[in-house]
Design an enzyme around this catalytic site. Structure first.
Site, PDB file in Angstrom:
ATOM      1  N   LYS A   1      69.250 -43.290  20.701  1.00 28.06           N
ATOM      2  CA  LYS A   1      69.593 -44.156  19.529  1.00 28.06           C
ATOM      3  C   LYS A   1      68.180 -45.230  19.563  1.00 28.06           C
ATOM      4  CE  LYS A   1      73.186 -43.038  17.104  1.00 28.06           C
ATOM      5  NZ  LYS A   1      73.172 -42.577  15.939  1.00 28.06           N
TER       6      LYS A   1
ATOM      7  N   GLU B   1      60.779 -42.924   9.779  1.00 27.89           N
ATOM      8  CA  GLU B   1      61.606 -42.615   8.455  1.00 27.89           C
ATOM      9  C   GLU B   1      62.516 -43.890   8.603  1.00 27.89           C
ATOM     10  OE1 GLU B   1      61.491 -40.554  11.433  1.00 27.89           O
ATOM     11  OE2 GLU B   1      60.844 -38.593  10.663  1.00 27.89           O
TER      12      GLU B   1
ATOM     13  N   GLU C   1      65.606 -43.240  17.838  1.00 29.22           N
ATOM     14  CA  GLU C   1      65.758 -43.056  16.452  1.00 29.22           C
ATOM     15  C   GLU C   1      65.440 -44.310  15.746  1.00 29.22           C
ATOM     16  OE1 GLU C   1      70.196 -43.415  15.122  1.00 29.22           O
ATOM     17  OE2 GLU C   1      69.924 -41.669  14.167  1.00 29.22           O
TER      18      GLU C   1
ATOM     19  N   CYS D   1      74.055 -37.267  12.686  1.00 28.01           N
ATOM     20  CA  CYS D   1      74.072 -38.682  13.201  1.00 28.01           C
ATOM     21  C   CYS D   1      73.818 -38.639  14.725  1.00 28.01           C
ATOM     22  CB  CYS D   1      75.567 -39.071  12.782  1.00 28.01           C
ATOM     23  SG  CYS D   1      76.760 -38.064  13.444  1.00 28.01           S
TER      24      CYS D   1
ATOM     25  N   SER E   1      72.318 -32.585   7.187  1.00 26.10           N
ATOM     26  CA  SER E   1      72.760 -33.538   6.229  1.00 26.10           C
ATOM     27  C   SER E   1      71.515 -34.460   6.056  1.00 26.10           C
ATOM     28  CB  SER E   1      73.969 -34.059   6.595  1.00 26.10           C
ATOM     29  OG  SER E   1      74.103 -35.473   5.688  1.00 26.10           O
TER      30      SER E   1
ATOM     31  N   CYS F   1      79.908 -39.058  21.919  1.00 28.68           N
ATOM     32  CA  CYS F   1      79.179 -40.131  22.286  1.00 28.68           C
ATOM     33  C   CYS F   1      79.863 -41.019  23.246  1.00 28.68           C
ATOM     34  CB  CYS F   1      79.179 -41.114  21.034  1.00 28.68           C
ATOM     35  SG  CYS F   1      77.855 -40.702  19.785  1.00 28.68           S
TER      36      CYS F   1
ATOM     37  N   GLU G   1      78.292 -38.105   3.201  1.00 30.29           N
ATOM     38  CA  GLU G   1      78.099 -36.696   3.716  1.00 30.29           C
ATOM     39  C   GLU G   1      79.088 -35.853   3.319  1.00 30.29           C
ATOM     40  OE1 GLU G   1      76.793 -36.760   8.003  1.00 30.29           O
ATOM     41  OE2 GLU G   1      78.283 -35.425   8.076  1.00 30.29           O
TER      42      GLU G   1
ATOM     43  N   GLU H   1      77.771 -35.002  -0.135  1.00 29.50           N
ATOM     44  CA  GLU H   1      76.842 -33.962   0.051  1.00 29.50           C
ATOM     45  C   GLU H   1      77.340 -32.592   0.166  1.00 29.50           C
ATOM     46  OE1 GLU H   1      74.198 -34.924   3.264  1.00 29.50           O
ATOM     47  OE2 GLU H   1      72.933 -33.057   2.756  1.00 29.50           O
TER      48      GLU H   1
HETATM   49 FE1  HC0 Z   1      77.909 -42.277  18.140  1.00 23.37          FE
HETATM   50 FE2  HC0 Z   1      77.671 -42.632  15.575  1.00 23.37          FE
HETATM   51  S1  HC0 Z   1      79.409 -41.781  16.596  1.00 23.37           S
HETATM   52  S2  HC0 Z   1      76.058 -40.999  16.732  1.00 23.37           S
HETATM   53  O1  HC0 Z   1      78.270 -40.592  18.763  1.00 23.37           O
HETATM   54  O2  HC0 Z   1      77.749 -40.557  13.696  1.00 23.37           O
HETATM   55  O3  HC0 Z   1      75.413 -43.261  19.656  1.00 23.37           O
HETATM   56  O4  HC0 Z   1      79.735 -44.210  19.381  1.00 23.37           O
HETATM   57  O5  HC0 Z   1      77.222 -45.068  16.986  1.00 23.37           O
HETATM   58  O6  HC0 Z   1      75.109 -43.829  14.354  1.00 23.37           O
HETATM   59  O7  HC0 Z   1      79.017 -44.320  13.910  1.00 23.37           O
HETATM   60  C1  HC0 Z   1      76.375 -43.003  19.249  1.00 23.37           C
HETATM   61  C2  HC0 Z   1      78.957 -43.321  19.197  1.00 23.37           C
HETATM   62  C3  HC0 Z   1      77.365 -43.826  17.001  1.00 23.37           C
HETATM   63  C4  HC0 Z   1      75.944 -43.287  14.796  1.00 23.37           C
HETATM   64  C5  HC0 Z   1      78.462 -43.688  14.539  1.00 23.37           C
HETATM   65  C6  HC0 Z   1      77.405 -41.315  14.290  1.00 23.37           C
END
Ligand code: HC0
Length: 589
Positions: free
Chosen positions: A366, A374, A369, A307, A327, A523, A280, A283
């Site tokens: 997640k 994709e 996701e 993310c 990104s 997170c 990133e 990028e």
């Molecule tokens: Fe997160 Fe991550 S930091 S989104 O907030 O970038 O869920 O803890 O794992 O993938 O590394 C959440 C937390 C993750 C991802 C990382 C990012």
């Protein structure tokens, strides 16, 4: 200040303090249901009613401000009778099949019923006579209307914290329900799967879709090699479910528990967080070059982090014209999944189809996701199952592991090495801070001194934060950046993302780089984290994350030896062909 009395005890409080807060100040607990520290006052459940001398009707403690000389009773016979009636009424409409409920043991209504010893049922139970919907279509969240007590915490959460309003109130009287646009399934509306409704729901009406049995099955299947990755924010919260104080770091015990559970390799999402910084960061520099040096109209700035899957879903629904600003990096979870079935499989001589890739995340989005079309660049589904922090705690308890007494263990090698920069991804501002630590060194060729590694302007819990970083004397390759002031913005909680995006859309803000995390606090306040949540709890988890970073021997992503190795052995270079195939993607609505 004003003087009041609570249960005969004098107390001095600030004007406009609610009766609820005044009572808590002197250690008197008044039960609540619709009240939540994160949300505006609704005062609709009436569980917190108290008696105020001179007033005929009982008053809701959460919604009544103290007045000079008030005499308040929180536990009079009138209060107790009324409160019990309210709980009984709520139970008459609630599917109280507690032993079969996912929230059994962590339900606020169940606790109230237990505290007030509700043994009778004076009201006709409505549950058998009504049709309730149980929506199980979302890969992240289950919505069970038979458990809903209509306190509207979820509705306020979705509107106030997230600015999404996927959930709202419909109909009136006993027909009133919490539902979505045209009563569609959660996965058909603008729900971002963030799970903030789940951690703010007092009952089992909103829960995560759990994959515990699927993971047990994979672990016990001898033909499968089960790898697990753990997100940065899990290590500062899992302990809360297993008897530790809020804000305790339990990284080593968590790794030990995962090994005891039977995972074949225990690895760290922080490793791919470091890798994300390489990709990133490169990028961002490439985009800056495109705009500032080449004046390429097709290159989009500001670049936004990609993310947080709740944020991606939000931008897809609300700002689709800005999808090109995201990104192209996949999230660290998904980078990890793609590498587990390629790079790791090759190095360990495993057949990728025999690898089951599990992640432990503080996040319900997640799950969505990992399910996205994709996310199959390894040739397989990159991440097979996503467990929340809470689901991992359930598995540890089911396995009978005495978590407290576990000896610390270390992550397995190859994709288990991380740095402090990877750890701070779990707190709002962390991705930005980690990126700045690396970008500064790559662009200037000068080392950030240890004492300057904590980049304080990007830290904190303000909903939107801005920082400007001036670049002086860059290396020759980056000469076009000399004297450039890099404008950054950070937002957490989607309601704050909206503020940033509206400023971008109106032209009022001219940022280069934006970090957005869908959940309040980042997170560490994710929808898959232990319940309850509150600003104080999130602040303690954030402090633990920064302590973890400070205790790491390496604190910059580009210094991670395993990251250096993966570029040497497999990826080539950041944004190279392999990276492009495995680690990047693009989103369409
Ligand atoms: Fe997160 Fe991550 S930091 S989104 O907030 O970038 O869920 O803890 O794992 O993938 O590394 C959440 C937390 C993750 C991802 C990382 C990012």
């Amino acid at each position: 200040n004003i003087k009041i009395s609570i249960n005969g005890q004098g107390v001095e409080v600030k004007k406009d303090t609610s009766i609820l807060d005044a009572a808590r100040q002197i250690g008197v607990n008044i039960p609540t249901l619709c009240y939540h520290k994160d949300l505006c006052i609704a005062g609709n459940c009436r569980v917190c009613v108290v008696e105020v001398a001179g007033q005929k009707r009982l008053s809701p403690a959460c919604a009544t401000p103290c007045e000079e000389g008030m005499e308040i009773l929180t536990n009079s016979v009138k209060v107790r009778n009324s409160r019990k009636h309210i709980i009984e009424l709520l139970l008459s409409e609630h599917n109280a099949d507690c032993t079969r409920c996912y929230k059994n043991g962590n339900c606020e209504l169940q606790k109230l019923a237990s505290d007030y010893k509700i043994m009778t049922s004076d009201f006709i139970p409505l549950v058998p006579f009504k049709h309730y919907t149980i929506d199980m279509f979302s890969p992240s969240i289950i919505k069970d209307d038979s458990k809903c007590i209509r306190c509207q915490r979820c509705v306020r959460t979705c509107a106030e914290l997230q600015g999404v309003s996927a959930l709202s109130v419909a109909y009136k009287g006993d027909m009133m329900k919490i539902t979505t646009f045209f009563e569609k399934a959660m996965n058909e509306v603008n729900c971002t799967n963030c799970g903030q409704c789940v951690i703010h729901c007092p009952t089992g009406a909103l829960t995560e879709r759990n994959y515990i049995e699927e993971v047990w099955e994979a672990i016990t299947d001898p033909s499968k090699f089960v790898v697990v990755q753990t997100a940065p924010a899990v290590r500062v919260a899992l302990g809360e479910e297993l008897g530790f104080e809020v804000g305790t770091r339990i990284t080593g015990k968590m790794v030990a528990a995962l090994k005891r559970l039977g995972f074949d390799a225990v690895m760290d999402t922080d490793f791919t967080a470091d890798l994300t910084i390489m990709e990133e960061g490169t990028e961002l520099l490439t985009r800056l070059k495109g705009v500032l040096l080449d004046h390429d109209q097709n290159v989009k700035l500001p670049m936004a982090t990609s993310c947080s899957p709740g944020w991606i879903k939000y931008i897809e629904h609300m700002y689709p014209e800005y999808l090109g600003n995201l990104s192209t990096c996949k999230s660290p979870q998904q980078m990890f999944g793609a590498l587990a079935k390629t790079y790791y499989a090759r190095a360990r001589r495993l057949e990728p189809e025999n690898i089951v890739s599990v992640s432990v995340m503080p996040c319900t989005a997640k799950k969505f996701e990992a399910n996205r079309p994709e996310m199959h660049d390894s040739g397989y589904r990159d991440v097979d199952y996503v467990l929340t922090t809470r689901e991992l705690a359930i598995m540890i308890k089911q396995a009978g592991i005495d978590f407290m007494s576990l000896e610390d263990m270390s992550y397995d090698r190859l994709m288990g090495e991380s740095t402090g920069a990877g750890v701070i991804f779990g707190a709002t501002g962390g991705v930005m801070e980690a990126a700045l630590r690396t970008a500064y060194e790559l662009v200037t060729g000068r080392e950030v001194p240890f004492q300057n590694l904590n980049i304080l302007p990007v830290r904190g819990m303000e909903g939107v934060r801005e920082a400007t970083i001036r670049i002086d004397n860059p290396l020759k390759e980056w000469a076009f950046l000399d004297g450039v002031e890099l404008k950054c913005a950070i937002a957490h909680g989607l309601v704050n993302a909206k503020k940033v995006m509206d400023a971008v859309r109106s032209g009022e803000a001219n940022y280069h780089f934006i970090e957005v995390m869908a959940c309040p606090g980042g997170c560490l306040g994710g929808g898959g984290q232990p319940i309850p949540t509150s600003p104080e709890i999130r602040a303690k988890r954030a402090a633990a994350i920064y302590t973890e970073d400070e205790n790491m021997p390496i604190r910059k992503s580009h210094k991670n030896p395993e990251v250096i190795k993966i570029y040497e052995d497999f990826l080539g270079k950041p944004l190279g062909e392999k990276s492009h195939h495995l680690l990047h993607t693009s989103y369409t609505v």
